[in-house]
Scaffold this active site. Structure first.
Site, short mmCIF file in Angstrom:
data_model
loop_
_atom_site.label_atom_id
_atom_site.label_comp_id
_atom_site.label_asym_id
_atom_site.label_seq_id
_atom_site.Cartn_x
_atom_site.Cartn_y
_atom_site.Cartn_z
N ASP A 116 104.57 -7.93 8.08
CA ASP A 116 103.29 -8.70 8.01
C ASP A 116 101.95 -7.87 8.81
O ASP A 116 101.36 -8.26 8.79
CB ASP A 116 103.73 -10.04 9.10
CG ASP A 116 104.32 -9.51 10.17
OD1 ASP A 116 104.62 -8.57 9.92
OD2 ASP A 116 105.21 -10.48 11.13
N HIS A 148 112.34 -12.07 17.77
CA HIS A 148 111.57 -12.96 19.07
C HIS A 148 113.01 -14.29 19.65
O HIS A 148 112.74 -14.44 20.57
CB HIS A 148 110.47 -13.61 18.93
CG HIS A 148 109.41 -13.56 17.66
ND1 HIS A 148 108.89 -12.42 18.24
CD2 HIS A 148 109.13 -13.23 16.91
CE1 HIS A 148 107.16 -12.52 17.79
NE2 HIS A 148 107.40 -12.35 16.66
N HIS A 192 104.12 -8.29 14.96
CA HIS A 192 104.09 -9.02 16.10
C HIS A 192 105.25 -7.97 17.44
O HIS A 192 106.46 -7.79 16.40
CB HIS A 192 105.02 -10.19 15.87
CG HIS A 192 103.78 -11.44 15.60
ND1 HIS A 192 104.15 -11.12 13.47
CD2 HIS A 192 102.86 -11.87 15.54
CE1 HIS A 192 103.12 -12.06 13.31
NE2 HIS A 192 102.04 -12.44 14.47
N ASP A 206 107.63 -4.64 12.41
CA ASP A 206 107.00 -5.67 13.11
C ASP A 206 105.41 -6.22 12.90
O ASP A 206 105.36 -5.54 14.21
CB ASP A 206 107.86 -6.98 13.27
CG ASP A 206 107.22 -8.48 12.51
OD1 ASP A 206 107.70 -9.06 11.11
OD2 ASP A 206 106.22 -8.63 13.20
#
Length: 315
Positions: A238, A119, A157, A155
């Site tokens: 995740d 990120h 996200h 991931d």
């Protein structure tokens, strides 16, 4: 199978109650130490020049100074303590050591690191991420003569920072499968960069086989008439069923299957995977173990208990 890490990664602390804690890495290192096929080595920190290929000097200076002064809030959901900058450059260093090993040996390697990175933007932190480690690796791979770098982000996200850093670079292709709609709100299929971004937004709660095949189809689409020289994986776990920060249903075996397909589909491309998210210790450790073993010549299953030994890394 070779794994790289750094003890300094354990020192980063974002405060009580924050989901990105040192136990994440401790759980992974503990699991890795049980299999004699896995060698875990400590790596040196990244150099400032390597980090500045992807991040603004003013931002890097601000992050380093904030940590040196004892810590504080660097960005949304991203806190620093006195050891955070040291942990961050150590994490990038372990990822770079994995790349060194893979390029030299023509094999594969994993970086067990924290804080995560996908990120992180050129001039800002967010989502627990301070430096974008996979973008640093892509820049290093290009500096070493790799003309085609594939980044796969599994991931849960979207890797918004990675996309922002590479979306104008046709020599790097980025494939991300992520929960939609979900944090950070980016990653629509229409976000194509210069034709080098392949986003696969997915609803939560689907059968794991749907996610497995969707990511693989995205990789196939991204590599039509474009064969990568190195494959970098933003390996977040995740997306596993039961993770508190995601709604996917993946199992450890699904990550192993992706690795096996990457190995079979791109036999001449070394694979370097680095740890991103994953916030349930047992699940994270299982996902990393399956990925690491699949990167080797084994079938991705742990050894029987009677053959387990401790690795070089004490954690």
């Amino acid at each position: 199978m070779q794994v790289f890490t750094a003890p300094a990664c354990l020192e980063h602390d974002q405060g009580e109650g924050h989901p990105e804690q040192s136990w994440r890495l401790r759980a992974v290192l503990s699991a890795l130490s049980t299999d004699q096929r896995i060698v875990v080595s400590n790596a040196a920190p990244a150099s400032l020049d390597q980090i500045l290929r992807c991040h603004d000097a003013a931002y890097v200076g601000r992050a380093a100074m904030l940590s040196e002064r004892g810590g504080g809030e660097l960005g949304p959901d991203t806190m620093l303590n006195a050891a955070s900058w040291r942990a961050t450059v150590a994490a990038s260093g372990a990822a770079l050591a994995a790349l060194d090993h893979a390029l030299a040996a023509g094999g594969h390697a994993f970086a067990a690191i924290r804080p995560p990175g996908h990120h992180a933007l050129r001039d800002g932190a967010m989502g627990f991420c301070i430096v974008n480690h996979v973008a640093v690796l892509a820049a290093e791979a290009h500096a070493r003569g790799c003309d085609r770098v594939l980044i796969v982000d599994w991931d849960v996200h979207h890797g918004n920072g990675t996309q922002a850093l590479i979306e104008h670079d046709p020599s790097t292709r980025f494939v991300s499968m992520h929960q939609w709609p979900w944090y950070p709100g980016t990653g629509a299929a229409e976000e194509r960069g210069v034709g080098n971004c392949f986003n696969l937004p997915m609803h939560p709660g689907l059968p794991s086989a749907v996610y497995l095949e969707a990511l693989w189809r995205g990789i196939e689409r991204a590599t039509i008439d474009w064969i990568p020289e190195v494959i970098l994986v933003s390996a977040g776990f995740d997306g596993m069923l039961g993770d508190p920060l995601g709604g996917f249903t993946l199992a450890a075996t699904d990550y192993a299957e992706w690795v096996r397909r990457l190995r079979e589909g791109f036999r001449d491309a070394p694979i370097v995977a680095l740890m991103e998210g994953g916030y349930a210790p047992r699940l994270l450790a299982a996902g990393v173990m399956a990925t690491v073993l699949a990167m080797g010549d084994d079938d991705g299953r742990p050894l029987p208990a009677e053959t387990m030994v401790t690795s070089e890394m004490n954690g």
